[in-house]
Scaffold this active site. Structure first.
Site, short mmCIF file in Angstrom:
data_model
loop_
_atom_site.label_atom_id
_atom_site.label_comp_id
_atom_site.label_asym_id
_atom_site.label_seq_id
_atom_site.Cartn_x
_atom_site.Cartn_y
_atom_site.Cartn_z
N LYS A 110 19.64 28.93 33.78
CA LYS A 110 18.22 28.94 33.38
C LYS A 110 17.81 27.65 32.68
O LYS A 110 16.62 27.35 32.58
CB LYS A 110 17.91 30.16 32.51
CG LYS A 110 17.98 31.45 33.32
CD LYS A 110 17.25 32.62 32.68
CE LYS A 110 17.19 33.77 33.67
NZ LYS A 110 16.66 35.00 33.14
N LYS A 191 21.74 36.02 43.82
CA LYS A 191 21.43 37.43 43.55
C LYS A 191 19.93 37.68 43.67
O LYS A 191 19.12 36.76 43.46
CB LYS A 191 21.96 37.85 42.17
CG LYS A 191 21.19 37.29 41.01
CD LYS A 191 21.51 38.04 39.72
CE LYS A 191 20.52 37.63 38.64
NZ LYS A 191 20.33 38.53 37.56
N LYS A 194 14.13 38.95 39.72
CA LYS A 194 12.70 39.11 39.47
C LYS A 194 11.98 37.78 39.46
O LYS A 194 10.85 37.66 39.87
CB LYS A 194 12.46 39.70 38.07
CG LYS A 194 12.84 41.10 37.87
CD LYS A 194 12.38 41.50 36.46
CE LYS A 194 13.45 42.26 35.73
NZ LYS A 194 14.30 41.45 34.88
#
Ligand code: AQP
Length: 328
Positions: A110, A191, A194
């Site tokens: 991130k 993966k 969202k």
């Protein structure tokens, strides 16, 4: 067994959240003392629009119930409603080291490409440790991507116990065998997530049937035409097979037998219908909850009181063990 888990309100929940996490929550709620949380403080570790965060928090809570979590069995609540999460995160953050936090894969992913990120993103695992240990939880149902954070929680619990005396049970990850890592429909190496930029990469739990069918039709497949489970040679088809098995309840081997080398067309069309059928009752219950917002509000208010009552004795104990003066 005391179970804690949470989901961030960072967007619309998808099949990965459902099959990797919520399915385990509903399995556990009748045989363990369970707390299921909407972890809004975690969402703040990356920038959020306040109105969108508020809406997503209510949406995750409603989807918990729509997916079958029963608030008469489990405690369902919002993380920021129990202030002790943030307090314990600070205290445990003083035990975690910058070396171990910097090694976390999620932090690396991130923060990649950003010159600077929030302190919260770096400290995320200390908050997660606090969430779990605050309730002296013993089992944490999560998807495979959270395995590393859970290992750190275990290390922090052991460190605290070694320095200040036995305080926390060392919790175990509870990771399902199938569904623990649902992959993106557009790239089976990533993966399902969202916050991935491409909405075609995920099936959201509130996607209308037409969107589900279109996303599955467009899902990438592997070369050849054989429907076979082989994560190495056929990662995309294996992912679709696992989703199919989980939503339909049929074993992967039975599906392989049915679709064999008949090509991907019929397989994908039937998979889409199985996903639509899986989502239909969830979406129906979600619409009912939307129509009666007072019910959800009452569930969350009750959950906050029940969670707070469980957190209070832990915090009293932790403060005393650390040498903080009792509150006047
Ligand atoms: N693809 C997945 N397969 C299986 N389980 C998954 N989980 C998430 N993605 C998958 C599990 O869902 C729970 C909630 O996850 P989270 O919202 O706390 O954060 P996350 O793991 O970072 O999920 P996302 O969707 O990828 O969110 P963003 O994009 O905001 O980072 C966890 O138990 C997780 O393992």
């Amino acid at each position: 067994m005391r179970v804690f888990s949470g989901i961030q309100p960072t967007g619309s929940l998808h099949l990965g959240n459902d099959l990797g996490a919520i399915r385990q929550f509903t399995d556990l709620q009748s045989r363990a003392e369970c707390l299921f949380c909407v972890v809004d403080l975690h969402a703040l570790t990356v920038p959020q629009d306040p109105a969108a965060l508020r809406a997503a928090t209510l949406q995750v809570a409603a989807l918990y119930l729509a997916c079958g979590i029963d608030p008469r069995q489990a405690v369902v609540f919002v993380q920021s409603h129990v202030a002790a999460h943030a307090e314990l995160a600070w205290l445990l953050g003083c035990l975690a080291t910058t070396g171990e936090l910097g090694r976390m894969t999620q932090f690396k992913e991130k923060s990649r490409g950003h010159e600077s990120v929030s302190l919260g993103l770096f400290a995320y695992p200390a908050l997660m440790a606090a969430d779990i240990l605050l309730y002296r939880s013993t089992a944490v149902p999560v998807g495979d991507d959270q395995r590393q954070h859970l290992e750190l929680t275990r290390d922090i619990a052991q460190r605290f116990n070694a320095r200040f005396g036995e305080t926390f049970p060392v919790p175990d990850a509870f990771i399902g065998k199938v569904g623990a890592r649902v992959m993106s429909l557009q790239d089976p190496a990533e993966k399902m997530s969202k916050s991935a930029a491409d909405p075609a990469s995920r099936v959201e739990l509130l996607d209308p049937p037409a969107a589900v069918r279109a996303k599955i039709r467009r899902a990438v497949t592997d070369s050849g035409r054989e429907v076979r489970h082989d994560r190495e040679a056929k990662p995309a088809v294996s992912n679709l097979l696992e989703i199919f098995a989980l939503v339909s309840g049929e074993p992967v081997a039975a599906l392989e037998g049915r679709y064999g080398d008949g090509g991907y067309g019929r397989f994908k069309a039937d998979l889409a219908e199985a996903v639509v059928a899986h989502l239909e009752p969830i979406q129906g219950r979600y619409r009912d909850l939307q129509a009666a917002p007072d019910h959800l509000e009452a569930v969350l208010a009750d959950g906050a009181v029940r969670a707070g009552a469980l957190a209070d004795p832990t915090m009293r104990d932790v403060r005393a063990r650390l040498g903080l003066l009792p509150r006047p």
